[in-house]
Design a protein around this motif. Sequence first.
Motif, PDB file in Angstrom:
ATOM      1  N   LEU A   1       0.829  -1.206   0.000  1.00  0.00           N
ATOM      2  CA  LEU A   1       0.000   0.000   0.000  1.00  0.00           C
ATOM      3  C   LEU A   1       0.862   1.253   0.000  1.00  0.00           C
ATOM      4  O   LEU A   1       0.574   2.217  -0.728  1.00  0.00           O
ATOM      5  CB  LEU A   1      -0.929  -0.003   1.203  1.00  0.00           C
ATOM      6  CG  LEU A   1      -1.862   1.201   1.342  1.00  0.00           C
ATOM      7  CD1 LEU A   1      -2.786   1.319   0.133  1.00  0.00           C
ATOM      8  CD2 LEU A   1      -2.684   1.110   2.621  1.00  0.00           C
TER       9      LEU A   1
ATOM     10  N   ALA B   1      -5.431   1.157  -3.470  1.00  0.00           N
ATOM     11  CA  ALA B   1      -5.580   0.100  -2.463  1.00  0.00           C
ATOM     12  C   ALA B   1      -6.376  -1.069  -3.019  1.00  0.00           C
ATOM     13  O   ALA B   1      -6.074  -2.232  -2.727  1.00  0.00           O
ATOM     14  CB  ALA B   1      -6.251   0.663  -1.219  1.00  0.00           C
TER      15      ALA B   1
ATOM     16  N   ALA C   1      -5.764  -3.938  -0.092  1.00  0.00           N
ATOM     17  CA  ALA C   1      -5.576  -3.399   1.259  1.00  0.00           C
ATOM     18  C   ALA C   1      -6.911  -3.011   1.873  1.00  0.00           C
ATOM     19  O   ALA C   1      -7.058  -2.992   3.100  1.00  0.00           O
ATOM     20  CB  ALA C   1      -4.639  -2.193   1.212  1.00  0.00           C
TER      21      ALA C   1
END
Length: 240
Positions: free
Chosen positions: A17, A84, A97
Amino acid sequence: MLFEGTIFELTRIRIALVLMTLLIAALFAIAMRNPQRVPRGGQNVAEVAIDFVRNTVASESLGKKEGNRYLPYLVTLFFFVLGANVLAITPGVDIAASSTIGLPFLLAMLTWLIYHVQGIREHGVFGYIKVQTVVPGVPKLLAPVVILLEALQALIIRPFSLMLRLMANMMAGHILLVLFFSGASYLLLHGEGLLPVAGAGSAVMGLLFTGFELFVAALQAYIFTLLTAMYINMAIGHEH
Protein backbone atom coordinates in the motif's frame (compact mmCIF):
# COMPACT_ATOMS: atom_id res chain seq x y z
CA MET A 1 9.32 -8.15 10.22
CA LEU A 2 9.84 -4.48 11.09
CA PHE A 3 7.84 -3.37 14.19
CA GLU A 4 6.49 -6.92 14.54
CA GLY A 5 3.84 -7.30 17.20
CA THR A 6 2.88 -3.61 17.21
CA ILE A 7 0.19 -1.64 15.39
CA PHE A 8 2.98 -0.30 13.13
CA GLU A 9 3.99 -3.77 11.91
CA LEU A 10 4.87 -3.60 8.22
CA THR A 11 3.05 -6.55 6.69
CA ARG A 12 3.14 -7.43 3.00
CA ILE A 13 -0.15 -5.59 2.42
CA ARG A 14 0.99 -2.44 4.22
CA ILE A 15 4.30 -2.33 2.37
CA ALA A 16 2.46 -2.77 -0.94
CA LEU A 17 0.00 0.00 0.00
CA VAL A 18 2.84 2.40 0.82
CA LEU A 19 4.56 1.60 -2.48
CA MET A 20 1.32 2.00 -4.43
CA THR A 21 0.65 5.36 -2.74
CA LEU A 22 4.16 6.57 -3.55
CA LEU A 23 3.74 5.39 -7.16
CA ILE A 24 0.46 7.28 -7.64
CA ALA A 25 1.89 10.42 -6.02
CA ALA A 26 5.01 10.19 -8.20
CA LEU A 27 2.96 9.79 -11.39
CA PHE A 28 0.90 12.90 -10.63
CA ALA A 29 4.01 14.86 -9.58
CA ILE A 30 5.82 13.95 -12.80
CA ALA A 31 2.77 14.66 -14.97
CA MET A 32 2.23 18.10 -13.40
CA ARG A 33 5.87 19.12 -12.81
CA ASN A 34 5.81 21.65 -15.65
CA PRO A 35 2.15 22.41 -16.42
CA GLN A 36 1.33 23.98 -19.76
CA ARG A 37 -1.71 25.98 -20.80
CA VAL A 38 -2.37 23.39 -23.52
CA PRO A 39 -1.80 20.03 -21.78
CA ARG A 40 -0.04 17.19 -23.55
CA GLY A 41 1.11 13.71 -22.63
CA GLY A 42 1.17 12.95 -18.94
CA GLN A 43 -0.30 16.32 -17.98
CA ASN A 44 -3.28 15.66 -20.21
CA VAL A 45 -3.88 12.26 -18.61
CA ALA A 46 -3.58 13.74 -15.10
CA GLU A 47 -6.00 16.56 -15.89
CA VAL A 48 -8.51 14.14 -17.41
CA ALA A 49 -8.30 12.05 -14.22
CA ILE A 50 -8.81 15.09 -11.99
CA ASP A 51 -11.64 16.39 -14.18
CA PHE A 52 -13.37 13.02 -13.88
CA VAL A 53 -13.57 13.43 -10.10
CA ARG A 54 -14.43 17.13 -10.41
CA ASN A 55 -17.27 16.66 -12.91
CA THR A 56 -18.80 13.37 -11.78
CA VAL A 57 -18.33 13.67 -8.01
CA ALA A 58 -17.40 17.11 -6.66
CA SER A 59 -19.48 19.45 -8.84
CA GLU A 60 -22.34 16.98 -9.16
CA SER A 61 -22.73 16.51 -5.39
CA LEU A 62 -21.51 19.82 -3.95
CA GLY A 63 -21.94 22.35 -6.72
CA LYS A 64 -19.12 24.13 -8.52
CA LYS A 65 -17.98 26.42 -5.69
CA GLU A 66 -18.02 23.89 -2.84
CA GLY A 67 -16.91 21.14 -5.21
CA ASN A 68 -13.69 23.00 -6.02
CA ARG A 69 -13.17 23.66 -2.33
CA TYR A 70 -13.21 19.96 -1.44
CA LEU A 71 -11.72 18.71 -4.71
CA PRO A 72 -8.17 18.09 -3.36
CA TYR A 73 -9.50 15.75 -0.68
CA LEU A 74 -11.90 13.98 -3.04
CA VAL A 75 -9.24 13.46 -5.73
CA THR A 76 -6.76 12.15 -3.14
CA LEU A 77 -9.40 9.86 -1.65
CA PHE A 78 -10.46 8.44 -5.02
CA PHE A 79 -6.99 7.55 -6.21
CA PHE A 80 -5.84 6.29 -2.82
CA VAL A 81 -8.82 3.92 -2.59
CA LEU A 82 -8.34 2.92 -6.22
CA GLY A 83 -4.69 2.08 -5.59
CA ALA A 84 -5.58 0.10 -2.46
CA ASN A 85 -8.21 -1.83 -4.42
CA VAL A 86 -5.97 -2.57 -7.42
CA LEU A 87 -3.59 -4.44 -5.11
CA ALA A 88 -6.15 -7.27 -5.33
CA ILE A 89 -4.87 -8.12 -8.82
CA THR A 90 -1.26 -7.00 -8.38
CA PRO A 91 1.13 -9.98 -8.73
CA GLY A 92 2.91 -10.76 -5.48
CA VAL A 93 0.24 -9.03 -3.39
CA ASP A 94 -3.04 -10.53 -4.64
CA ILE A 95 -5.18 -8.97 -1.93
CA ALA A 96 -6.69 -5.50 -1.70
CA ALA A 97 -5.58 -3.40 1.26
CA SER A 98 -9.21 -2.33 1.51
CA SER A 99 -10.40 -5.92 2.01
CA THR A 100 -9.13 -5.86 5.60
CA ILE A 101 -11.01 -3.91 8.24
CA GLY A 102 -8.28 -1.41 9.18
CA LEU A 103 -8.08 0.72 6.04
CA PRO A 104 -11.85 1.05 5.34
CA PHE A 105 -12.37 1.92 9.03
CA LEU A 106 -9.65 4.60 8.92
CA LEU A 107 -11.01 6.17 5.73
CA ALA A 108 -14.59 6.08 7.00
CA MET A 109 -13.57 7.75 10.27
CA LEU A 110 -11.61 10.41 8.38
CA THR A 111 -14.64 11.21 6.21
CA TRP A 112 -16.88 11.15 9.31
CA LEU A 113 -14.59 13.66 11.03
CA ILE A 114 -14.39 15.95 8.00
CA TYR A 115 -18.11 16.26 7.35
CA HIS A 116 -18.95 16.80 11.02
CA VAL A 117 -16.23 19.43 11.47
CA GLN A 118 -17.27 21.24 8.30
CA GLY A 119 -20.93 21.04 9.29
CA ILE A 120 -20.22 22.57 12.70
CA ARG A 121 -18.13 25.31 11.09
CA GLU A 122 -20.99 26.09 8.71
CA HIS A 123 -23.90 26.02 11.17
CA GLY A 124 -22.43 26.15 14.66
CA VAL A 125 -22.80 23.27 17.11
CA PHE A 126 -26.52 23.58 17.87
CA GLY A 127 -27.43 24.63 14.35
CA TYR A 128 -25.64 21.59 12.97
CA ILE A 129 -27.39 19.25 15.41
CA LYS A 130 -30.71 20.72 14.26
CA VAL A 131 -29.84 20.33 10.57
CA GLN A 132 -28.83 16.70 11.08
CA THR A 133 -31.68 15.55 13.31
CA VAL A 134 -34.79 17.68 12.80
CA VAL A 135 -36.93 16.82 9.78
CA PRO A 136 -39.47 19.55 8.89
CA GLY A 137 -43.11 18.53 8.80
CA VAL A 138 -42.82 15.49 11.07
CA PRO A 139 -45.76 15.13 13.51
CA LYS A 140 -44.85 16.03 17.08
CA LEU A 141 -45.60 12.53 18.37
CA LEU A 142 -43.11 11.02 15.93
CA ALA A 143 -40.47 13.74 16.29
CA PRO A 144 -38.48 12.05 19.13
CA VAL A 145 -38.25 8.80 17.16
CA VAL A 146 -37.23 10.57 13.96
CA ILE A 147 -34.62 12.66 15.80
CA LEU A 148 -33.13 9.49 17.30
CA LEU A 149 -33.03 7.73 13.93
CA GLU A 150 -31.48 10.73 12.21
CA ALA A 151 -28.85 11.02 14.95
CA LEU A 152 -27.99 7.32 14.63
CA GLN A 153 -27.69 7.72 10.88
CA ALA A 154 -25.34 10.72 11.13
CA LEU A 155 -23.19 9.28 13.91
CA ILE A 156 -23.09 5.54 13.20
CA ILE A 157 -24.86 4.32 10.06
CA ARG A 158 -23.07 6.53 7.51
CA PRO A 159 -19.47 5.72 8.52
CA PHE A 160 -20.36 2.06 9.14
CA SER A 161 -21.96 1.71 5.70
CA LEU A 162 -18.94 3.37 4.06
CA MET A 163 -16.57 1.00 5.79
CA LEU A 164 -18.62 -2.17 5.30
CA ARG A 165 -19.47 -1.57 1.63
CA LEU A 166 -15.84 -1.11 0.61
CA MET A 167 -14.47 -3.97 2.71
CA ALA A 168 -17.20 -6.49 1.80
CA ASN A 169 -16.97 -5.93 -1.95
CA MET A 170 -13.19 -6.19 -2.08
CA MET A 171 -13.12 -9.18 0.27
CA ALA A 172 -15.71 -11.00 -1.86
CA GLY A 173 -13.62 -10.44 -4.96
CA HIS A 174 -10.51 -11.74 -3.23
CA ILE A 175 -12.30 -14.90 -2.08
CA LEU A 176 -13.63 -15.63 -5.57
CA LEU A 177 -10.20 -15.19 -7.16
CA VAL A 178 -8.67 -17.51 -4.57
CA LEU A 179 -11.35 -20.14 -5.25
CA PHE A 180 -10.96 -20.00 -9.03
CA PHE A 181 -7.16 -20.13 -9.11
CA SER A 182 -6.65 -22.55 -6.22
CA GLY A 183 -9.25 -24.87 -7.75
CA ALA A 184 -7.59 -24.60 -11.16
CA SER A 185 -4.17 -25.34 -9.67
CA TYR A 186 -5.36 -28.43 -7.82
CA LEU A 187 -7.42 -29.87 -10.68
CA LEU A 188 -4.70 -29.29 -13.30
CA LEU A 189 -1.93 -30.79 -11.18
CA HIS A 190 -3.76 -33.59 -9.39
CA GLY A 191 -7.01 -34.20 -11.26
CA GLU A 192 -7.69 -37.30 -13.30
CA GLY A 193 -9.95 -37.96 -16.25
CA LEU A 194 -11.97 -34.86 -17.13
CA LEU A 195 -11.03 -32.98 -13.98
CA PRO A 196 -8.09 -31.14 -15.66
CA VAL A 197 -10.62 -29.80 -18.20
CA ALA A 198 -12.64 -28.39 -15.32
CA GLY A 199 -9.39 -26.97 -13.94
CA ALA A 200 -8.70 -25.21 -17.24
CA GLY A 201 -12.22 -23.78 -17.14
CA SER A 202 -11.65 -22.58 -13.60
CA ALA A 203 -8.42 -20.88 -14.70
CA VAL A 204 -10.23 -19.13 -17.55
CA MET A 205 -12.94 -17.96 -15.17
CA GLY A 206 -10.25 -16.68 -12.83
CA LEU A 207 -8.65 -14.66 -15.63
CA LEU A 208 -12.01 -13.24 -16.68
CA PHE A 209 -12.88 -12.38 -13.11
CA THR A 210 -9.52 -10.62 -12.74
CA GLY A 211 -10.67 -8.13 -15.37
CA PHE A 212 -14.00 -7.78 -13.61
CA GLU A 213 -12.18 -7.21 -10.32
CA LEU A 214 -10.39 -4.23 -11.89
CA PHE A 215 -13.78 -2.76 -12.78
CA VAL A 216 -15.03 -3.39 -9.22
CA ALA A 217 -11.89 -1.71 -7.82
CA ALA A 218 -12.61 1.46 -9.81
CA LEU A 219 -16.34 1.31 -9.07
CA GLN A 220 -15.85 0.99 -5.30
CA ALA A 221 -13.36 3.88 -5.29
CA TYR A 222 -15.92 5.98 -7.15
CA ILE A 223 -18.80 5.02 -4.83
CA PHE A 224 -16.75 5.68 -1.70
CA THR A 225 -15.72 9.11 -2.99
CA LEU A 226 -19.23 9.95 -4.20
CA LEU A 227 -20.81 9.07 -0.85
CA THR A 228 -18.17 11.15 0.92
CA ALA A 229 -19.09 14.16 -1.23
CA MET A 230 -22.78 13.58 -0.59
CA TYR A 231 -22.25 13.39 3.18
CA ILE A 232 -20.23 16.62 3.14
CA ASN A 233 -23.02 18.29 1.17
CA MET A 234 -25.59 17.05 3.71
CA ALA A 235 -23.45 18.47 6.53
CA ILE A 236 -22.88 21.93 5.08
CA GLY A 237 -26.25 22.32 3.33
CA HIS A 238 -29.00 24.45 4.81
CA GLU A 239 -31.82 22.08 3.95
CA HIS A 240 -32.40 18.67 5.47
